[in-house]
Design a protein around this motif. Sequence first.
Motif, mmCIF file in Angstrom:
data_model
loop_
_atom_site.group_PDB
_atom_site.id
_atom_site.type_symbol
_atom_site.label_atom_id
_atom_site.label_comp_id
_atom_site.label_asym_id
_atom_site.label_seq_id
_atom_site.Cartn_x
_atom_site.Cartn_y
_atom_site.Cartn_z
ATOM 1 N N LEU A 1 -4.312 33.461 40.793
ATOM 2 C CA LEU A 1 -3.424 33.679 39.672
ATOM 3 C C LEU A 1 -3.451 35.153 39.245
ATOM 4 O O LEU A 1 -4.537 35.656 38.774
ATOM 5 C CB LEU A 1 -3.480 32.819 38.621
ATOM 6 C CG LEU A 1 -2.630 31.266 38.647
ATOM 7 C CD1 LEU A 1 -2.752 30.456 37.419
ATOM 8 C CD2 LEU A 1 -1.252 31.453 39.175
ATOM 9 N N LEU A 2 -2.386 35.683 39.246
ATOM 10 C CA LEU A 2 -2.365 37.076 38.691
ATOM 11 C C LEU A 2 -2.412 37.048 36.953
ATOM 12 O O LEU A 2 -2.226 35.955 36.363
ATOM 13 C CB LEU A 2 -1.039 37.891 39.073
ATOM 14 C CG LEU A 2 -0.594 38.080 40.429
ATOM 15 C CD1 LEU A 2 0.561 38.770 40.714
ATOM 16 C CD2 LEU A 2 -1.854 38.848 41.045
ATOM 17 N N GLN A 3 -3.062 38.151 36.527
ATOM 18 C CA GLN A 3 -3.290 38.120 34.979
ATOM 19 C C GLN A 3 -2.597 39.237 34.420
ATOM 20 O O GLN A 3 -2.350 40.226 34.844
ATOM 21 C CB GLN A 3 -4.917 38.370 34.854
ATOM 22 C CG GLN A 3 -5.810 37.371 35.721
ATOM 23 C CD GLN A 3 -5.587 36.060 35.176
ATOM 24 O OE1 GLN A 3 -6.120 35.868 34.094
ATOM 25 N NE2 GLN A 3 -5.274 35.016 35.793
ATOM 26 N N VAL A 4 -2.073 38.749 33.401
ATOM 27 C CA VAL A 4 -1.210 39.569 32.426
ATOM 28 C C VAL A 4 -2.023 40.355 31.518
ATOM 29 O O VAL A 4 -3.386 40.127 31.311
ATOM 30 C CB VAL A 4 0.053 38.832 31.511
ATOM 31 C CG1 VAL A 4 0.726 37.896 32.484
ATOM 32 C CG2 VAL A 4 -0.857 37.810 30.637
ATOM 33 N N THR B 1 -1.439 31.118 32.658
ATOM 34 C CA THR B 1 -2.509 31.511 33.988
ATOM 35 C C THR B 1 -3.682 30.589 33.314
ATOM 36 O O THR B 1 -4.852 31.149 33.008
ATOM 37 C CB THR B 1 -2.769 32.967 33.941
ATOM 38 O OG1 THR B 1 -3.479 33.471 32.600
ATOM 39 C CG2 THR B 1 -1.588 33.820 34.056
ATOM 40 N N PRO B 2 -3.641 29.296 33.708
ATOM 41 C CA PRO B 2 -4.895 28.470 33.325
ATOM 42 C C PRO B 2 -6.107 28.945 34.285
ATOM 43 O O PRO B 2 -5.961 29.166 35.179
ATOM 44 C CB PRO B 2 -4.501 27.082 33.557
ATOM 45 C CG PRO B 2 -3.212 27.093 34.331
ATOM 46 C CD PRO B 2 -2.583 28.528 34.007
ATOM 47 N N ALA B 3 -7.505 28.603 33.586
ATOM 48 C CA ALA B 3 -8.399 28.719 34.151
ATOM 49 C C ALA B 3 -8.968 27.706 34.984
ATOM 50 O O ALA B 3 -9.455 27.549 36.086
ATOM 51 C CB ALA B 3 -9.641 29.214 33.295
ATOM 52 N N LEU B 4 -8.196 26.374 34.582
ATOM 53 C CA LEU B 4 -8.605 25.003 35.211
ATOM 54 C C LEU B 4 -7.261 24.374 35.496
ATOM 55 O O LEU B 4 -6.272 24.436 34.538
ATOM 56 C CB LEU B 4 -9.438 24.312 34.353
ATOM 57 C CG LEU B 4 -10.893 24.613 33.815
ATOM 58 C CD1 LEU B 4 -11.537 23.878 32.932
ATOM 59 C CD2 LEU B 4 -11.768 24.785 35.184
ATOM 60 N N THR B 5 -7.108 23.572 36.421
ATOM 61 C CA THR B 5 -6.104 22.711 36.458
ATOM 62 C C THR B 5 -6.054 21.346 35.543
ATOM 63 O O THR B 5 -7.053 21.119 35.104
ATOM 64 C CB THR B 5 -5.915 21.946 38.263
ATOM 65 O OG1 THR B 5 -7.179 20.982 38.158
ATOM 66 C CG2 THR B 5 -5.899 23.193 39.100
#
Length: 306
Positions: free
Chosen positions: A193-196, A209-213
């Motif tokens: 996932l790209l990060q803002v 942009t979660p770190a976990l599902t």
Amino acid sequence: MLERLEIEAFLTLAEELHFGRTADRLHVTTGRISQTIKKLERRIGAPLFERNSRRVRLTPIGQRLHDDLRPACQQIEAGLRKAAEAARGSHSVLRVGFVGAAAGQLMAQAAQLFAERHPGCRARLRELQIADGFPRLRAGDVDLLIVTRPHQEPGMANGPVLFSEPRMLAVSSRHPLARRRTVSLEDLTAVRLLQVAQTVPGYWRTERTPALTPDGHPVEVGPGFETFQEALTLIGADQGAFVVGAQATRYYARSDIAYIPFSDAPPLEWIPTWLATNTTTTIHSFNRAAQDAASRDGEAVDDMGV
């Protein structure tokens, strides 16, 4: 009576908790900030900050002073801004910031309706990036901002939802997920996932942009980006993926990018927001025009699948 620099230095340092950044914001030297704070502490008769070589933080007395001064200063700033606008005759110009083509198109329609209903008034539209929306609003560059939820910014007032759109995952057309008809939030484990930018609030980054599902599986972190066009370039080059609204299929169609609908993600909702201290009848009038423009724009909404 406190001097203006004393108030500005104290409130800015309370926000930054760093003498260098405070000096940069106020365009003075670090030494001047240190001297000003010491002078204020002598006037108060107690330390306002605890500082050492590693950190700066407010003392309990400093925190109490900050809580008392900040609302009063915001009210004074709002009063001065409104008076200056009235003196310039600019009170009839509402500066509206937006991010993305769909919000821009809707704001253009709202601006036209607003001008028709309120002769002598007009809206000046300004396109912003994801990373600078809230900073530009707080800095006074725009009076009103159209944003997506989640939105938990303190000191801001919100209007009603103007439109919503399904969420989609943007991936390179070469990515295996590009052949799927739908994806789920668990499929985020298959992408980076790209990060803002860090200027975007943490709660927004966590949600988009979660770190976990939802099931707790880790999501790989991809490259960062500053502008949406930069994000599209990275996606097309298969450097990462990003969660976007369905408007992307209409306004940002590209042969090197595939947009796949989520089967289990809530829609993105767009709302107007503004500084609570800057609430005016002009803002409320524009919001009503935006609501009416959105209700008339059924064809565009249908195209996005809402």
